[in-house]
Design an enzyme around this catalytic site. Structure first.
Site, PDB file in Angstrom:
ATOM      1  N   CYS A 127       0.823  -1.211   0.000  1.00 29.16           N
ATOM      2  CA  CYS A 127       0.000   0.000   0.000  1.00 29.16           C
ATOM      3  C   CYS A 127       0.853   1.254   0.000  1.00 29.16           C
ATOM      4  O   CYS A 127       0.646   2.175  -0.788  1.00 29.16           O
ATOM      5  CB  CYS A 127      -0.936   0.004   1.202  1.00 29.16           C
ATOM      6  SG  CYS A 127      -1.950   1.487   1.295  1.00 29.16           S
ATOM      7  N   CYS A 157      -1.623   1.737  -2.926  1.00 30.97           N
ATOM      8  CA  CYS A 157      -2.613   2.802  -2.735  1.00 30.97           C
ATOM      9  C   CYS A 157      -2.017   4.205  -2.726  1.00 30.97           C
ATOM     10  O   CYS A 157      -2.515   5.103  -3.400  1.00 30.97           O
ATOM     11  CB  CYS A 157      -3.358   2.607  -1.406  1.00 30.97           C
ATOM     12  SG  CYS A 157      -3.533   0.912  -0.858  1.00 30.97           S
ATOM     13  N   LYS A 210      -0.205   5.292  -6.063  1.00 29.50           N
ATOM     14  CA  LYS A 210      -1.279   5.323  -7.065  1.00 29.50           C
ATOM     15  C   LYS A 210      -2.126   6.582  -6.910  1.00 29.50           C
ATOM     16  O   LYS A 210      -2.433   7.271  -7.882  1.00 29.50           O
ATOM     17  CB  LYS A 210      -2.131   4.054  -6.909  1.00 29.50           C
ATOM     18  CG  LYS A 210      -3.351   3.921  -7.804  1.00 29.50           C
ATOM     19  CD  LYS A 210      -4.608   4.510  -7.197  1.00 29.50           C
ATOM     20  CE  LYS A 210      -5.010   3.983  -5.862  1.00 29.50           C
ATOM     21  NZ  LYS A 210      -5.597   2.671  -5.817  1.00 29.50           N
ATOM     22  N   TYR A 241      -9.938  -2.888 -10.067  1.00 22.08           N
ATOM     23  CA  TYR A 241      -9.485  -1.594  -9.535  1.00 22.08           C
ATOM     24  C   TYR A 241      -8.286  -1.063 -10.314  1.00 22.08           C
ATOM     25  O   TYR A 241      -8.286   0.061 -10.816  1.00 22.08           O
ATOM     26  CB  TYR A 241      -8.974  -1.764  -8.097  1.00 22.08           C
ATOM     27  CG  TYR A 241      -9.940  -1.957  -6.989  1.00 22.08           C
ATOM     28  CD1 TYR A 241     -10.077  -0.978  -6.018  1.00 22.08           C
ATOM     29  CD2 TYR A 241     -10.679  -3.114  -6.850  1.00 22.08           C
ATOM     30  CE1 TYR A 241     -10.926  -1.151  -4.936  1.00 22.08           C
ATOM     31  CE2 TYR A 241     -11.538  -3.294  -5.788  1.00 22.08           C
ATOM     32  CZ  TYR A 241     -11.662  -2.316  -4.829  1.00 22.08           C
ATOM     33  OH  TYR A 241     -12.501  -2.491  -3.779  1.00 22.08           O
ATOM     34  N   GLU A 281      -8.017   2.242 -12.796  1.00 24.22           N
ATOM     35  CA  GLU A 281      -7.276   3.368 -12.225  1.00 24.22           C
ATOM     36  C   GLU A 281      -6.116   3.776 -13.114  1.00 24.22           C
ATOM     37  O   GLU A 281      -5.909   4.970 -13.389  1.00 24.22           O
ATOM     38  CB  GLU A 281      -6.798   3.009 -10.816  1.00 24.22           C
ATOM     39  CG  GLU A 281      -7.938   2.977  -9.809  1.00 24.22           C
ATOM     40  CD  GLU A 281      -7.556   2.398  -8.464  1.00 24.22           C
ATOM     41  OE1 GLU A 281      -8.347   2.545  -7.509  1.00 24.22           O
ATOM     42  OE2 GLU A 281      -6.471   1.777  -8.338  1.00 24.22           O
ATOM     43  N   HIS A 297     -25.807  22.434   2.039  1.00 25.38           N
ATOM     44  CA  HIS A 297     -26.104  23.036   0.737  1.00 25.38           C
ATOM     45  C   HIS A 297     -25.196  24.226   0.465  1.00 25.38           C
ATOM     46  O   HIS A 297     -24.935  25.022   1.363  1.00 25.38           O
ATOM     47  CB  HIS A 297     -27.563  23.484   0.714  1.00 25.38           C
ATOM     48  CG  HIS A 297     -27.995  24.025  -0.610  1.00 25.38           C
ATOM     49  ND1 HIS A 297     -28.260  23.222  -1.700  1.00 25.38           N
ATOM     50  CD2 HIS A 297     -28.167  25.306  -1.032  1.00 25.38           C
ATOM     51  CE1 HIS A 297     -28.592  23.969  -2.731  1.00 25.38           C
ATOM     52  NE2 HIS A 297     -28.548  25.247  -2.342  1.00 25.38           N
ATOM     53  N   GLU A 348     -25.484  16.211  -0.183  1.00 28.72           N
ATOM     54  CA  GLU A 348     -26.851  16.366   0.321  1.00 28.72           C
ATOM     55  C   GLU A 348     -27.851  15.508  -0.453  1.00 28.72           C
ATOM     56  O   GLU A 348     -28.941  15.217   0.045  1.00 28.72           O
ATOM     57  CB  GLU A 348     -27.275  17.830   0.278  1.00 28.72           C
ATOM     58  CG  GLU A 348     -27.438  18.407  -1.114  1.00 28.72           C
ATOM     59  CD  GLU A 348     -27.847  19.878  -1.093  1.00 28.72           C
ATOM     60  OE1 GLU A 348     -28.792  20.222  -0.345  1.00 28.72           O
ATOM     61  OE2 GLU A 348     -27.224  20.677  -1.817  1.00 28.72           O
TER      62      GLU A 348
END
Length: 495
Positions: A70, A75, A78, A210, A214, A469, A474
Protein backbone atom coordinates in the site's frame (compact mmCIF):
# COMPACT_ATOMS: atom_id res chain seq x y z
CA UNK A 1 6.95 -14.95 30.51
CA UNK A 2 4.60 -16.62 28.06
CA UNK A 3 1.16 -15.05 27.78
CA UNK A 4 -2.18 -16.78 28.03
CA UNK A 5 -4.76 -16.39 25.32
CA UNK A 6 -8.52 -16.33 25.47
CA UNK A 7 -10.46 -17.87 22.58
CA UNK A 8 -14.26 -18.22 22.69
CA UNK A 9 -14.17 -17.96 26.46
CA UNK A 10 -11.64 -20.74 26.95
CA UNK A 11 -8.22 -19.96 28.37
CA UNK A 12 -5.30 -21.76 26.76
CA UNK A 13 -3.81 -24.18 29.26
CA UNK A 14 -0.09 -23.53 29.77
CA UNK A 15 2.41 -26.29 30.31
CA UNK A 16 3.46 -26.92 33.90
CA UNK A 17 6.62 -24.97 33.24
CA UNK A 18 6.43 -22.03 30.81
CA UNK A 19 8.81 -22.40 27.90
CA UNK A 20 11.23 -19.55 27.23
CA UNK A 21 10.94 -17.89 23.82
CA UNK A 22 13.05 -15.18 22.21
CA UNK A 23 9.83 -13.32 21.39
CA UNK A 24 6.20 -13.45 22.41
CA UNK A 25 5.38 -12.61 18.78
CA UNK A 26 7.40 -12.72 15.59
CA UNK A 27 5.80 -11.18 12.50
CA UNK A 28 6.88 -11.96 8.94
CA UNK A 29 5.97 -8.99 6.78
CA UNK A 30 6.00 -5.31 7.74
CA UNK A 31 3.18 -4.00 5.58
CA UNK A 32 0.11 -2.24 6.93
CA UNK A 33 -1.30 -5.28 8.75
CA UNK A 34 2.00 -6.56 10.11
CA UNK A 35 3.06 -3.17 11.45
CA UNK A 36 -0.34 -2.61 13.09
CA UNK A 37 -0.34 -6.05 14.73
CA UNK A 38 3.25 -5.59 15.95
CA UNK A 39 2.71 -2.15 17.45
CA UNK A 40 -0.56 -3.00 19.17
CA UNK A 41 0.80 -6.30 20.52
CA UNK A 42 3.79 -4.43 21.94
CA UNK A 43 1.43 -1.94 23.59
CA UNK A 44 -0.16 -4.88 25.40
CA UNK A 45 3.28 -5.75 26.78
CA UNK A 46 4.40 -8.39 24.28
CA UNK A 47 8.01 -8.70 23.21
CA UNK A 48 7.75 -8.40 19.42
CA UNK A 49 10.08 -8.98 16.49
CA UNK A 50 9.25 -8.31 12.84
CA UNK A 51 11.14 -8.90 9.61
CA UNK A 52 10.86 -7.33 6.18
CA UNK A 53 12.79 -7.43 2.93
CA UNK A 54 15.00 -4.42 2.04
CA UNK A 55 13.29 -1.40 0.46
CA UNK A 56 12.75 -1.09 -3.29
CA UNK A 57 9.85 0.54 -5.20
CA UNK A 58 9.44 -2.59 -7.36
CA UNK A 59 9.01 -5.78 -5.35
CA UNK A 60 10.62 -9.13 -6.09
CA UNK A 61 11.18 -12.24 -4.01
CA UNK A 62 14.18 -10.54 -2.38
CA UNK A 63 13.16 -6.87 -2.06
CA UNK A 64 10.11 -5.18 -0.54
CA UNK A 65 10.25 -2.61 2.23
CA UNK A 66 8.66 -1.56 5.51
CA UNK A 67 5.24 -0.15 4.72
CA UNK A 68 4.37 -2.91 2.27
CA UNK A 69 2.42 -2.78 -0.96
CA UNK A 70 0.00 0.00 0.00
CA UNK A 71 2.65 2.49 1.05
CA UNK A 72 5.42 1.68 -1.43
CA UNK A 73 3.81 0.32 -4.59
CA UNK A 74 0.05 0.48 -4.12
CA UNK A 75 -2.61 2.80 -2.74
CA UNK A 76 -0.40 5.75 -1.77
CA UNK A 77 1.74 6.20 -4.91
CA UNK A 78 -1.28 5.32 -7.06
CA UNK A 79 -3.34 8.09 -5.43
CA UNK A 80 -0.48 10.54 -5.98
CA UNK A 81 -0.55 9.71 -9.69
CA UNK A 82 -4.36 10.05 -9.73
CA UNK A 83 -3.98 13.55 -8.28
CA UNK A 84 -1.38 14.32 -10.94
CA UNK A 85 -3.59 13.05 -13.75
CA UNK A 86 -6.63 14.98 -12.47
CA UNK A 87 -4.98 18.38 -12.91
CA UNK A 88 -5.20 18.11 -16.71
CA UNK A 89 -9.00 18.20 -16.79
CA UNK A 90 -9.07 20.67 -13.89
CA UNK A 91 -6.94 23.09 -15.91
CA UNK A 92 -9.24 22.64 -18.90
CA UNK A 93 -12.25 23.46 -16.74
CA UNK A 94 -10.46 26.42 -15.14
CA UNK A 95 -10.68 28.39 -18.39
CA UNK A 96 -14.46 28.54 -17.98
CA UNK A 97 -13.93 29.99 -14.52
CA UNK A 98 -11.93 32.94 -15.85
CA UNK A 99 -8.41 31.56 -15.61
CA UNK A 100 -6.49 32.69 -18.70
CA UNK A 101 -4.09 29.83 -19.40
CA UNK A 102 -1.65 29.44 -22.26
CA UNK A 103 -2.82 27.09 -24.98
CA UNK A 104 0.08 24.72 -24.32
CA UNK A 105 0.44 23.27 -20.82
CA UNK A 106 3.31 20.83 -20.40
CA UNK A 107 3.33 17.84 -18.06
CA UNK A 108 6.65 16.71 -16.55
CA UNK A 109 6.29 12.99 -15.72
CA UNK A 110 9.79 12.69 -14.27
CA UNK A 111 9.17 15.51 -11.80
CA UNK A 112 6.02 13.80 -10.50
CA UNK A 113 7.82 10.45 -10.39
CA UNK A 114 10.62 12.00 -8.32
CA UNK A 115 8.11 13.57 -5.91
CA UNK A 116 6.26 10.26 -5.61
CA UNK A 117 9.47 8.41 -4.77
CA UNK A 118 10.42 11.02 -2.19
CA UNK A 119 7.05 10.53 -0.49
CA UNK A 120 7.22 6.74 -0.31
CA UNK A 121 10.79 6.94 1.05
CA UNK A 122 9.52 9.37 3.70
CA UNK A 123 6.65 7.03 4.63
CA UNK A 124 9.01 4.05 4.74
CA UNK A 125 11.02 5.94 7.34
CA UNK A 126 7.90 6.86 9.32
CA UNK A 127 6.81 3.22 9.51
CA UNK A 128 10.26 2.23 10.78
CA UNK A 129 10.06 4.90 13.46
CA UNK A 130 6.57 3.76 14.47
CA UNK A 131 7.95 0.27 15.08
CA UNK A 132 10.95 1.56 16.99
CA UNK A 133 8.83 3.87 19.15
CA UNK A 134 6.58 0.93 20.03
CA UNK A 135 9.58 -1.14 21.11
CA UNK A 136 9.30 -3.61 18.21
CA UNK A 137 12.59 -5.11 17.04
CA UNK A 138 12.91 -4.80 13.24
CA UNK A 139 15.02 -7.25 11.25
CA UNK A 140 15.86 -6.72 7.58
CA UNK A 141 15.88 -9.94 5.62
CA UNK A 142 13.70 -12.82 4.48
CA UNK A 143 11.72 -14.75 7.07
CA UNK A 144 10.66 -18.39 6.88
CA UNK A 145 8.71 -20.56 9.26
CA UNK A 146 10.72 -23.64 10.27
CA UNK A 147 8.56 -24.86 13.15
CA UNK A 148 5.42 -24.05 15.13
CA UNK A 149 7.46 -21.71 17.30
CA UNK A 150 10.54 -21.00 15.17
CA UNK A 151 11.37 -18.50 12.44
CA UNK A 152 14.52 -18.52 10.31
CA UNK A 153 15.80 -15.16 9.12
CA UNK A 154 18.02 -14.98 6.05
CA UNK A 155 19.99 -11.78 6.57
CA UNK A 156 21.20 -9.47 3.81
CA UNK A 157 24.67 -11.05 3.80
CA UNK A 158 23.12 -14.50 3.31
CA UNK A 159 23.71 -15.75 6.84
CA UNK A 160 20.84 -17.45 8.66
CA UNK A 161 19.70 -16.95 12.21
CA UNK A 162 16.76 -18.53 14.04
CA UNK A 163 14.42 -17.06 16.62
CA UNK A 164 11.81 -18.75 18.75
CA UNK A 165 8.42 -17.17 19.35
CA UNK A 166 5.33 -18.13 21.28
CA UNK A 167 3.24 -16.88 18.36
CA UNK A 168 4.11 -16.36 14.69
CA UNK A 169 2.10 -14.02 12.48
CA UNK A 170 2.20 -14.22 8.68
CA UNK A 171 1.52 -10.82 7.07
CA UNK A 172 3.35 -11.05 3.74
CA UNK A 173 0.58 -9.68 1.53
CA UNK A 174 0.19 -10.47 -2.15
CA UNK A 175 1.96 -9.91 -5.44
CA UNK A 176 0.78 -9.04 -8.96
CA UNK A 177 0.50 -12.07 -11.21
CA UNK A 178 0.72 -12.40 -14.98
CA UNK A 179 -1.68 -14.42 -17.15
CA UNK A 180 -0.26 -17.18 -19.35
CA UNK A 181 -0.20 -15.18 -22.59
CA UNK A 182 2.47 -15.63 -25.23
CA UNK A 183 5.00 -12.81 -24.84
CA UNK A 184 3.94 -12.05 -21.25
CA UNK A 185 7.51 -11.04 -20.38
CA UNK A 186 7.00 -7.90 -22.51
CA UNK A 187 4.21 -6.67 -20.20
CA UNK A 188 4.51 -4.91 -16.86
CA UNK A 189 2.52 -5.09 -13.62
CA UNK A 190 1.33 -2.27 -11.37
CA UNK A 191 4.70 -2.34 -9.57
CA UNK A 192 6.58 -1.23 -12.66
CA UNK A 193 3.75 1.06 -13.80
CA UNK A 194 4.31 3.22 -10.73
CA UNK A 195 8.01 3.64 -11.54
CA UNK A 196 8.23 3.95 -15.34
CA UNK A 197 11.14 6.11 -16.44
CA UNK A 198 9.16 7.48 -19.38
CA UNK A 199 5.46 8.24 -19.64
CA UNK A 200 3.98 6.04 -22.39
CA UNK A 201 2.31 7.71 -25.37
CA UNK A 202 0.38 4.50 -26.16
CA UNK A 203 -0.73 2.23 -23.32
CA UNK A 204 -2.71 -1.00 -23.33
CA UNK A 205 -4.27 -2.24 -20.08
CA UNK A 206 -5.55 -5.79 -19.64
CA UNK A 207 -7.98 -6.26 -16.76
CA UNK A 208 -11.29 -5.02 -15.44
CA UNK A 209 -10.58 -4.50 -11.74
CA UNK A 210 -9.48 -1.59 -9.54
CA UNK A 211 -5.93 -1.41 -10.82
CA UNK A 212 -6.88 -1.62 -14.48
CA UNK A 213 -9.43 1.20 -14.49
CA UNK A 214 -7.28 3.37 -12.22
CA UNK A 215 -4.22 3.16 -14.47
CA UNK A 216 -6.37 3.67 -17.56
CA UNK A 217 -7.59 6.91 -15.94
CA UNK A 218 -4.09 7.94 -14.87
CA UNK A 219 -2.39 7.49 -18.23
CA UNK A 220 -5.31 8.94 -20.18
CA UNK A 221 -5.37 11.94 -17.86
CA UNK A 222 -1.68 12.50 -18.53
CA UNK A 223 -2.21 12.54 -22.27
CA UNK A 224 -1.55 8.95 -23.37
CA UNK A 225 -3.71 6.99 -25.79
CA UNK A 226 -5.16 4.18 -23.67
CA UNK A 227 -6.91 0.96 -24.69
CA UNK A 228 -8.57 -1.03 -21.89
CA UNK A 229 -9.43 -4.71 -22.44
CA UNK A 230 -11.56 -6.84 -20.11
CA UNK A 231 -13.52 -10.10 -20.36
CA UNK A 232 -16.92 -9.03 -19.07
CA UNK A 233 -19.45 -6.64 -20.55
CA UNK A 234 -18.55 -4.05 -17.89
CA UNK A 235 -15.45 -3.41 -15.75
CA UNK A 236 -15.32 -3.82 -11.95
CA UNK A 237 -17.02 -7.18 -11.54
CA UNK A 238 -18.57 -7.49 -8.08
CA UNK A 239 -19.65 -3.85 -7.87
CA UNK A 240 -23.19 -2.61 -8.48
CA UNK A 241 -24.00 -3.06 -12.19
CA UNK A 242 -25.55 0.39 -12.52
CA UNK A 243 -22.45 2.21 -11.25
CA UNK A 244 -20.20 -0.11 -13.25
CA UNK A 245 -21.94 1.16 -16.36
CA UNK A 246 -21.37 4.74 -15.20
CA UNK A 247 -17.63 4.06 -14.76
CA UNK A 248 -17.41 2.57 -18.26
CA UNK A 249 -19.22 5.56 -19.71
CA UNK A 250 -16.96 8.00 -17.86
CA UNK A 251 -13.81 6.20 -19.00
CA UNK A 252 -14.97 6.52 -22.61
CA UNK A 253 -16.02 10.13 -22.06
CA UNK A 254 -12.53 10.94 -20.82
CA UNK A 255 -10.95 9.33 -23.89
CA UNK A 256 -10.16 5.74 -22.90
CA UNK A 257 -10.81 3.22 -25.67
CA UNK A 258 -12.84 0.49 -23.96
CA UNK A 259 -12.84 -3.10 -25.32
CA UNK A 260 -15.38 -5.24 -23.41
CA UNK A 261 -15.52 -9.03 -23.83
CA UNK A 262 -12.03 -8.99 -25.26
CA UNK A 263 -8.72 -10.39 -24.05
CA UNK A 264 -5.14 -10.48 -25.35
CA UNK A 265 -3.65 -13.57 -26.96
CA UNK A 266 -0.11 -12.54 -27.88
CA UNK A 267 2.49 -9.83 -27.35
CA UNK A 268 5.30 -9.37 -29.88
CA UNK A 269 8.24 -6.97 -29.69
CA UNK A 270 8.71 -4.82 -32.82
CA UNK A 271 10.76 -1.77 -33.79
CA UNK A 272 7.67 0.40 -33.39
CA UNK A 273 6.70 -0.92 -29.94
CA UNK A 274 4.83 -3.91 -28.58
CA UNK A 275 2.38 -5.45 -31.01
CA UNK A 276 -0.68 -6.84 -29.26
CA UNK A 277 -3.13 -9.35 -30.72
CA UNK A 278 -6.62 -9.88 -29.31
CA UNK A 279 -8.95 -12.86 -29.37
CA UNK A 280 -11.04 -10.95 -31.94
CA UNK A 281 -8.10 -10.77 -34.35
CA UNK A 282 -7.32 -7.09 -33.75
CA UNK A 283 -3.72 -5.84 -33.70
CA UNK A 284 -2.57 -2.75 -31.82
CA UNK A 285 0.80 -1.15 -31.07
CA UNK A 286 1.75 0.13 -27.63
CA UNK A 287 4.72 1.52 -25.74
CA UNK A 288 3.55 -0.21 -22.56
CA UNK A 289 1.25 -3.16 -21.88
CA UNK A 290 -0.01 -3.41 -18.30
CA UNK A 291 -1.31 -6.71 -16.95
CA UNK A 292 -3.77 -5.88 -14.15
CA UNK A 293 -5.25 -9.35 -13.89
CA UNK A 294 -5.17 -10.07 -10.19
CA UNK A 295 -2.79 -10.76 -7.35
CA UNK A 296 -1.58 -13.94 -5.66
CA UNK A 297 -0.81 -14.46 -1.94
CA UNK A 298 2.88 -14.22 -1.02
CA UNK A 299 3.39 -17.69 0.47
CA UNK A 300 5.72 -19.55 -1.89
CA UNK A 301 8.95 -18.98 0.05
CA UNK A 302 7.58 -19.15 3.59
CA UNK A 303 7.94 -22.94 4.05
CA UNK A 304 4.41 -23.05 5.47
CA UNK A 305 3.30 -26.39 4.06
CA UNK A 306 6.45 -28.04 5.35
CA UNK A 307 5.42 -27.16 8.91
CA UNK A 308 1.81 -28.19 8.31
CA UNK A 309 0.05 -24.86 7.73
CA UNK A 310 -2.93 -25.34 5.43
CA UNK A 311 -3.15 -23.26 2.25
CA UNK A 312 -6.03 -23.01 -0.20
CA UNK A 313 -5.76 -23.82 -3.93
CA UNK A 314 -4.49 -20.30 -4.68
CA UNK A 315 -1.79 -20.43 -2.00
CA UNK A 316 -3.65 -18.28 0.54
CA UNK A 317 -3.25 -19.11 4.21
CA UNK A 318 -6.44 -20.67 5.60
CA UNK A 319 -7.50 -19.13 8.92
CA UNK A 320 -10.45 -19.22 11.31
CA UNK A 321 -12.58 -16.28 12.42
CA UNK A 322 -9.77 -15.07 14.69
CA UNK A 323 -7.07 -15.22 11.94
CA UNK A 324 -5.60 -18.42 13.42
CA UNK A 325 -4.28 -21.19 11.16
CA UNK A 326 -4.65 -24.91 11.81
CA UNK A 327 -1.34 -24.69 13.72
CA UNK A 328 -2.40 -23.05 17.04
CA UNK A 329 0.75 -20.90 17.34
CA UNK A 330 0.69 -19.57 13.76
CA UNK A 331 -1.64 -16.81 12.60
CA UNK A 332 -2.15 -14.81 9.40
CA UNK A 333 -3.74 -11.51 8.42
CA UNK A 334 -4.11 -9.31 5.35
CA UNK A 335 -3.95 -10.19 1.67
CA UNK A 336 -1.99 -13.37 2.33
CA UNK A 337 -5.28 -14.85 3.63
CA UNK A 338 -7.27 -13.64 0.59
CA UNK A 339 -10.35 -12.70 2.61
CA UNK A 340 -11.12 -9.04 1.88
CA UNK A 341 -8.02 -7.55 0.29
CA UNK A 342 -8.10 -3.92 1.41
CA UNK A 343 -5.51 -2.05 3.48
CA UNK A 344 -7.98 -0.84 6.14
CA UNK A 345 -9.22 -4.43 6.50
CA UNK A 346 -5.65 -5.63 7.11
CA UNK A 347 -5.39 -2.91 9.77
CA UNK A 348 -8.60 -4.15 11.37
CA UNK A 349 -7.35 -7.74 11.32
CA UNK A 350 -4.04 -6.68 12.87
CA UNK A 351 -5.82 -4.76 15.61
CA UNK A 352 -8.15 -7.66 16.43
CA UNK A 353 -5.29 -10.15 16.37
CA UNK A 354 -3.45 -8.15 19.03
CA UNK A 355 -6.63 -7.83 21.13
CA UNK A 356 -7.28 -11.57 20.89
CA UNK A 357 -3.79 -12.86 21.55
CA UNK A 358 -2.33 -10.29 23.94
CA UNK A 359 -5.20 -8.09 25.08
CA UNK A 360 -7.43 -10.75 26.56
CA UNK A 361 -10.30 -9.59 24.33
CA UNK A 362 -11.22 -12.28 21.79
CA UNK A 363 -12.22 -10.27 18.72
CA UNK A 364 -13.47 -11.43 15.33
CA UNK A 365 -13.01 -9.00 12.44
CA UNK A 366 -16.36 -7.75 11.14
CA UNK A 367 -16.46 -7.69 7.34
CA UNK A 368 -19.96 -6.22 7.04
CA UNK A 369 -20.41 -2.71 5.64
CA UNK A 370 -16.75 -2.21 4.76
CA UNK A 371 -16.54 0.84 2.47
CA UNK A 372 -14.15 0.94 -0.47
CA UNK A 373 -13.29 3.16 -3.40
CA UNK A 374 -11.95 2.85 -6.92
CA UNK A 375 -9.86 5.91 -7.75
CA UNK A 376 -10.68 6.15 -11.41
CA UNK A 377 -11.43 9.68 -12.62
CA UNK A 378 -14.01 10.53 -11.35
CA UNK A 379 -13.94 8.00 -8.49
CA UNK A 380 -16.41 5.31 -7.48
CA UNK A 381 -17.12 4.46 -3.85
CA UNK A 382 -19.50 1.99 -2.22
CA UNK A 383 -20.50 0.53 1.12
CA UNK A 384 -22.81 -2.36 1.96
CA UNK A 385 -24.72 -4.38 -0.60
CA UNK A 386 -25.04 -3.73 -4.30
CA UNK A 387 -28.51 -3.88 -5.82
CA UNK A 388 -27.74 -7.36 -7.16
CA UNK A 389 -26.50 -8.62 -3.78
CA UNK A 390 -29.51 -7.16 -2.00
CA UNK A 391 -31.90 -8.88 -4.39
CA UNK A 392 -30.08 -12.17 -3.83
CA UNK A 393 -30.02 -11.91 -0.03
CA UNK A 394 -33.20 -10.08 0.91
CA UNK A 395 -36.29 -11.97 2.05
CA UNK A 396 -38.66 -9.26 0.89
CA UNK A 397 -38.82 -6.47 -1.66
CA UNK A 398 -35.83 -4.24 -2.33
CA UNK A 399 -36.30 -0.50 -2.87
CA UNK A 400 -33.80 1.39 -4.99
CA UNK A 401 -33.37 5.17 -4.79
CA UNK A 402 -31.15 6.90 -7.35
CA UNK A 403 -30.08 10.42 -8.20
CA UNK A 404 -28.29 11.38 -11.41
CA UNK A 405 -27.25 14.99 -11.83
CA UNK A 406 -24.74 17.36 -13.32
CA UNK A 407 -22.34 18.48 -10.55
CA UNK A 408 -22.53 22.20 -9.89
CA UNK A 409 -18.92 22.66 -10.96
CA UNK A 410 -19.72 21.20 -14.39
CA UNK A 411 -22.55 23.66 -15.05
CA UNK A 412 -19.95 26.40 -15.54
CA UNK A 413 -17.18 24.36 -17.14
CA UNK A 414 -19.56 22.60 -19.51
CA UNK A 415 -18.08 19.18 -18.77
CA UNK A 416 -20.61 16.49 -19.72
CA UNK A 417 -20.16 14.04 -16.86
CA UNK A 418 -22.97 13.06 -14.53
CA UNK A 419 -22.65 12.12 -10.87
CA UNK A 420 -24.71 9.07 -9.86
CA UNK A 421 -25.80 8.21 -6.30
CA UNK A 422 -27.75 5.20 -5.15
CA UNK A 423 -29.31 3.79 -1.99
CA UNK A 424 -30.55 0.20 -1.68
CA UNK A 425 -33.18 -0.28 1.02
CA UNK A 426 -34.94 -3.26 2.60
CA UNK A 427 -38.61 -2.75 1.74
CA UNK A 428 -39.83 -4.39 4.95
CA UNK A 429 -37.50 -2.95 7.61
CA UNK A 430 -36.58 0.35 5.88
CA UNK A 431 -32.92 -0.40 6.69
CA UNK A 432 -30.39 1.00 4.23
CA UNK A 433 -28.53 -2.04 2.87
CA UNK A 434 -26.07 -0.34 0.55
CA UNK A 435 -24.92 2.95 -0.93
CA UNK A 436 -22.99 3.71 -4.11
CA UNK A 437 -21.63 6.86 -5.71
CA UNK A 438 -19.67 7.67 -8.83
CA UNK A 439 -18.55 11.27 -9.00
CA UNK A 440 -16.10 13.81 -7.54
CA UNK A 441 -15.21 13.26 -3.86
CA UNK A 442 -17.09 9.94 -3.76
CA UNK A 443 -14.68 8.35 -1.26
CA UNK A 444 -14.79 11.33 1.10
CA UNK A 445 -18.59 11.27 1.09
CA UNK A 446 -18.92 7.50 1.38
CA UNK A 447 -16.79 7.31 4.53
CA UNK A 448 -19.50 9.22 6.38
CA UNK A 449 -22.28 7.12 4.84
CA UNK A 450 -20.42 4.01 6.04
CA UNK A 451 -20.78 5.16 9.66
CA UNK A 452 -24.53 5.42 9.18
CA UNK A 453 -24.79 1.92 7.69
CA UNK A 454 -22.58 0.50 10.45
CA UNK A 455 -25.07 1.93 12.93
CA UNK A 456 -27.99 0.31 11.08
CA UNK A 457 -29.53 3.52 9.75
CA UNK A 458 -32.94 3.44 8.10
CA UNK A 459 -34.07 5.35 5.03
CA UNK A 460 -36.32 7.43 7.29
CA UNK A 461 -33.25 8.49 9.30
CA UNK A 462 -31.46 9.48 6.10
CA UNK A 463 -34.56 11.49 5.11
CA UNK A 464 -34.69 13.25 8.50
CA UNK A 465 -31.06 14.38 8.21
CA UNK A 466 -30.54 17.99 7.12
CA UNK A 467 -28.29 18.31 4.09
CA UNK A 468 -25.31 20.60 3.54
CA UNK A 469 -26.10 23.04 0.74
CA UNK A 470 -24.85 23.43 -1.89
CA UNK A 471 -23.08 20.07 -2.01
CA UNK A 472 -23.29 16.80 -3.86
CA UNK A 473 -23.43 14.93 -0.54
CA UNK A 474 -26.85 16.37 0.32
CA UNK A 475 -28.38 14.21 -2.42
CA UNK A 476 -27.99 11.19 -0.14
CA UNK A 477 -30.49 12.71 2.29
CA UNK A 478 -32.92 14.15 -0.25
CA UNK A 479 -33.78 11.10 -2.38
CA UNK A 480 -37.48 10.82 -1.59
CA UNK A 481 -38.96 8.95 -4.55
CA UNK A 482 -38.43 5.24 -5.16
CA UNK A 483 -36.72 4.69 -8.51
CA UNK A 484 -37.78 1.05 -8.61
CA UNK A 485 -39.07 -1.74 -6.38
CA UNK A 486 -37.73 -5.24 -7.01
CA UNK A 487 -39.88 -8.11 -5.81
CA UNK A 488 -38.20 -10.83 -3.74
CA UNK A 489 -36.65 -13.66 -5.71
CA UNK A 490 -35.83 -11.79 -8.91
CA UNK A 491 -32.60 -13.25 -10.36
CA UNK A 492 -29.42 -11.16 -10.38
CA UNK A 493 -27.68 -10.15 -13.58
CA UNK A 494 -24.19 -11.25 -14.52
CA UNK A 495 -22.46 -8.55 -16.53
Amino acid sequence: MARKMLIDGELDKPSEKDTHFDFDLFVIGAGSGGVRASRFSAQYGAKVGICELPFHPISTEVVGGVGGTCVIRGCVPKKILVYGASFGSELEDARSYGWELNERIDFNWKKLLHKKTEEIVRLNGIYKRLLANAGVKLFEGEGKVVGPNEVELIQLDGTKISYSAKHILIATGSRAQRPAIQGQELAITSDEALSLEELPKRAIVLGGGYIAVEFASIWCGMGATVDLFFRKELPLRGFDDEVRAVVARNLEGRGVNVHPRTTLTELVKTEDGIKVRTDHGEELLADVVLFATGRAPNTKRLNLEAVGVELDKNGAVKVDDYSRTNIPTIWAIGDVTDRMNLTPVALMEGTYFAKTVFGGQPSKPDYSNVPCAVFCIPPLSVVGLSEEQAIEQANGDVLVFTSTFNPMKNTISGRQEKTVMKLVVDGETDKVLGASMCGPDAAEIMQGIAVALKCGATKAQFDSTVGIHPSAAEEFVTMRSVTRRIAAGKPKTNL
